[in-house]
Motif scaffolding. Structure first.
Motif, PDB file in Angstrom:
ATOM      1  N   GLY A   1      -6.564 -10.547   6.605  1.00 46.33           N
ATOM      2  CA  GLY A   1      -5.932  -9.359   7.522  1.00 46.33           C
ATOM      3  C   GLY A   1      -4.583  -9.418   7.886  1.00 46.33           C
ATOM      4  O   GLY A   1      -3.527  -8.712   7.879  1.00 46.33           O
ATOM      5  N   SER A   2      -4.369 -10.683   8.558  1.00 49.20           N
ATOM      6  CA  SER A   2      -2.958 -11.053   9.183  1.00 49.20           C
ATOM      7  C   SER A   2      -2.171 -11.149   7.885  1.00 49.20           C
ATOM      8  O   SER A   2      -0.699 -10.639   8.171  1.00 49.20           O
ATOM      9  CB  SER A   2      -2.946 -12.087   9.908  1.00 49.20           C
ATOM     10  OG  SER A   2      -3.134 -13.386   9.257  1.00 49.20           O
ATOM     11  N   GLN A   3      -2.344 -11.896   6.818  1.00 44.47           N
ATOM     12  CA  GLN A   3      -1.506 -11.965   5.708  1.00 44.47           C
ATOM     13  C   GLN A   3      -1.192 -10.512   5.290  1.00 44.47           C
ATOM     14  O   GLN A   3       0.055 -10.347   4.940  1.00 44.47           O
ATOM     15  CB  GLN A   3      -2.123 -12.730   4.732  1.00 44.47           C
ATOM     16  CG  GLN A   3      -2.124 -14.058   4.985  1.00 44.47           C
ATOM     17  CD  GLN A   3      -3.082 -15.087   4.149  1.00 44.47           C
ATOM     18  OE1 GLN A   3      -3.902 -14.493   3.344  1.00 44.47           O
ATOM     19  NE2 GLN A   3      -2.391 -16.430   3.844  1.00 44.47           N
ATOM     20  N   LEU A   4      -2.051  -9.549   5.106  1.00 43.32           N
ATOM     21  CA  LEU A   4      -1.664  -8.246   4.686  1.00 43.32           C
ATOM     22  C   LEU A   4      -0.880  -7.488   5.516  1.00 43.32           C
ATOM     23  O   LEU A   4       0.034  -6.987   5.391  1.00 43.32           O
ATOM     24  CB  LEU A   4      -3.115  -7.573   4.365  1.00 43.32           C
ATOM     25  CG  LEU A   4      -3.915  -7.893   3.331  1.00 43.32           C
ATOM     26  CD1 LEU A   4      -5.333  -7.211   3.501  1.00 43.32           C
ATOM     27  CD2 LEU A   4      -3.314  -7.585   1.967  1.00 43.32           C
ATOM     28  N   LEU A   5      -1.193  -7.510   7.066  1.00 42.50           N
ATOM     29  CA  LEU A   5      -0.386  -6.887   7.943  1.00 42.50           C
ATOM     30  C   LEU A   5       1.244  -7.573   8.024  1.00 42.50           C
ATOM     31  O   LEU A   5       1.944  -6.579   8.424  1.00 42.50           O
ATOM     32  CB  LEU A   5      -1.178  -7.268   9.318  1.00 42.50           C
ATOM     33  CG  LEU A   5      -0.848  -6.484  10.428  1.00 42.50           C
ATOM     34  CD1 LEU A   5      -0.494  -4.938  10.088  1.00 42.50           C
ATOM     35  CD2 LEU A   5      -1.508  -6.810  11.802  1.00 42.50           C
ATOM     36  N   ARG A   6       1.216  -8.531   7.495  1.00 41.71           N
ATOM     37  CA  ARG A   6       2.664  -9.169   7.557  1.00 41.71           C
ATOM     38  C   ARG A   6       3.433  -8.322   6.439  1.00 41.71           C
ATOM     39  O   ARG A   6       4.673  -8.810   6.303  1.00 41.71           O
ATOM     40  CB  ARG A   6       2.712 -10.652   7.604  1.00 41.71           C
ATOM     41  CG  ARG A   6       2.525 -11.354   8.935  1.00 41.71           C
ATOM     42  CD  ARG A   6       3.077 -12.762   9.003  1.00 41.71           C
ATOM     43  NE  ARG A   6       1.884 -13.493   8.184  1.00 41.71           N
ATOM     44  CZ  ARG A   6       0.872 -14.062   8.587  1.00 41.71           C
ATOM     45  NH1 ARG A   6       0.454 -13.938   9.891  1.00 41.71           N
ATOM     46  NH2 ARG A   6      -0.011 -14.958   7.869  1.00 41.71           N
ATOM     47  N   MET A   7       2.848  -7.950   5.355  1.00 40.44           N
ATOM     48  CA  MET A   7       3.447  -7.500   4.292  1.00 40.44           C
ATOM     49  C   MET A   7       4.221  -6.017   4.889  1.00 40.44           C
ATOM     50  O   MET A   7       3.831  -5.423   5.598  1.00 40.44           O
ATOM     51  CB  MET A   7       2.499  -6.819   3.213  1.00 40.44           C
ATOM     52  CG  MET A   7       1.992  -7.900   2.561  1.00 40.44           C
ATOM     53  SD  MET A   7       0.427  -7.442   1.425  1.00 40.44           S
ATOM     54  CE  MET A   7       1.067  -8.344  -0.247  1.00 40.44           C
ATOM     55  N   ALA A   8       5.575  -5.812   4.161  1.00 48.17           N
ATOM     56  CA  ALA A   8       6.186  -4.776   4.461  1.00 48.17           C
ATOM     57  C   ALA A   8       5.525  -3.392   4.156  1.00 48.17           C
ATOM     58  O   ALA A   8       4.868  -3.277   3.268  1.00 48.17           O
ATOM     59  CB  ALA A   8       7.666  -4.779   3.494  1.00 48.17           C
ATOM     60  N   GLY A   9       5.561  -2.475   5.195  1.00 48.73           N
ATOM     61  CA  GLY A   9       5.125  -1.366   5.119  1.00 48.73           C
ATOM     62  C   GLY A   9       3.661  -1.150   5.161  1.00 48.73           C
ATOM     63  O   GLY A   9       2.971  -0.112   5.109  1.00 48.73           O
ATOM     64  N   VAL A  10       2.955  -2.332   5.682  1.00 47.55           N
ATOM     65  CA  VAL A  10       1.418  -2.304   6.120  1.00 47.55           C
ATOM     66  C   VAL A  10       1.229  -2.196   7.598  1.00 47.55           C
ATOM     67  O   VAL A  10       1.854  -3.141   8.288  1.00 47.55           O
ATOM     68  CB  VAL A  10       0.896  -3.654   5.487  1.00 47.55           C
ATOM     69  CG1 VAL A  10      -0.724  -3.509   5.664  1.00 47.55           C
ATOM     70  CG2 VAL A  10       1.133  -3.643   4.022  1.00 47.55           C
ATOM     71  N   ASP A  11       0.254  -1.361   7.874  1.00 52.32           N
ATOM     72  CA  ASP A  11       0.195  -1.383   9.398  1.00 52.32           C
ATOM     73  C   ASP A  11      -1.509  -1.847   9.496  1.00 52.32           C
ATOM     74  O   ASP A  11      -2.260  -1.736   8.660  1.00 52.32           O
ATOM     75  CB  ASP A  11       0.439   0.014   9.967  1.00 52.32           C
ATOM     76  CG  ASP A  11      -0.278   1.110   9.358  1.00 52.32           C
ATOM     77  OD1 ASP A  11      -1.337   1.142   8.543  1.00 52.32           O
ATOM     78  OD2 ASP A  11      -0.199   2.324   9.670  1.00 52.32           O
ATOM     79  N   LEU A  12      -1.885  -1.748  10.776  1.00 50.49           N
ATOM     80  CA  LEU A  12      -3.274  -1.928  10.932  1.00 50.49           C
ATOM     81  C   LEU A  12      -4.264  -1.304  10.438  1.00 50.49           C
ATOM     82  O   LEU A  12      -5.282  -1.488   9.906  1.00 50.49           O
ATOM     83  CB  LEU A  12      -3.532  -2.371  12.617  1.00 50.49           C
ATOM     84  CG  LEU A  12      -4.873  -2.867  12.994  1.00 50.49           C
ATOM     85  CD1 LEU A  12      -4.933  -4.282  12.290  1.00 50.49           C
ATOM     86  CD2 LEU A  12      -4.913  -3.197  14.511  1.00 50.49           C
TER      87      LEU A  12
END
Length: 156
Positions: free
Chosen positions: A16-27
Motif C-alpha cells: 500500500g505504501s508503494q502504491l501511495l507513493r505513485m503520482a496521483g494516488v491517494d489513500l
C-alpha cells in the motif's frame, strides 16, 4: 484514472505504501484497491462494506508521511551528519571563502566572514546562520576534500 493505476501497478505485488507513493494516488484509491481489488477500483467502490484502513483523523498525516518518507529520511541524515561534524569539532580552513559556498545567503556570507569561525560548532553559533547553511558549508567542505584527493591521486 483507475485503469492507469492498475496498469502501472501490474507486475510484482506492491505494498500500500508503494502504491501511495505513485503520482496521483491517494489513500482512498489504495483502500479501494485493497478492499475491492482492481474491479473495485474501476467502479470507485470500497467494496464489501470494508472499513477504511486508516482512521479519518490520521489520513492526511499518513499520506504525507508515506509520500515524503524518502525526503524526510534524507533530511534526518543531513541533520545527523551536521551534529556529528559539530561533535567532532570539524575545523574550517583558514581563509575559507564563504562566497564560494553555493546556496549561502548574502547575510550568511557577511556574518560568517565577520566571525571567521574556526570550527563547524563555532559557525553554528553565529547568529543568523541557519542549519541549512551549515549543511551547505559541510557539503562544500566535502566536495573540496574529494577534489583535493582526486587531484592528489592524479599528481601522485
Amino acid at each position: 484514472h483507475a485503469a492507469g493505476l492498475i496498469e502501472r501497478a501490474a507486475g510484482p505485488a506492491r505494498s500500500g505504501s508503494q502504491l501511495l507513493r505513485m503520482a496521483g494516488v491517494d489513500l482512498a484509491r489504495v483502500e479501494r484497491l485493497v478492499a475491492g481489488g482492481a474491479e473495485g477500483e474501476l467502479r470507485g467502490e470500497l467494496g464489501g462494506g470494508a472499513a477504511p484502513l486508516v482512521e479519518p483523523v490520521a489520513r492526511e498525516a499518513v499520506e504525507v508521511l508515506v509520500k515524503y518518507q524518502g525526503y524526510i529520511g534524507q533530511q534526518e541524515a543531513r541533520v545527523r551528519a551536521a551534529r556529528k561534524a559539530a561533535a567532532a569539532g570539524v575545523a574550517l580552513p583558514a581563509g575559507l571563502s564563504y562566497r564560494a559556498v553555493p546556496g549561502l545567503s548574502h547575510e550568511e556570507v557577511e556574518k560568517l566572514e565577520a566571525a571567521q569561525p574556526a570550527t563547524i560548532t563555532a559557525a553554528q553559533a553565529v547568529a543568523g546562520v541557519t542549519p541549512a547553511a551549515i549543511e551547505r558549508l559541510l557539503a562544500h567542505l566535502q566536495r573540496a576534500r574529494t577534489m583535493r584527493r582526486a587531484v592528489g591521486e592524479e599528481v601522485g
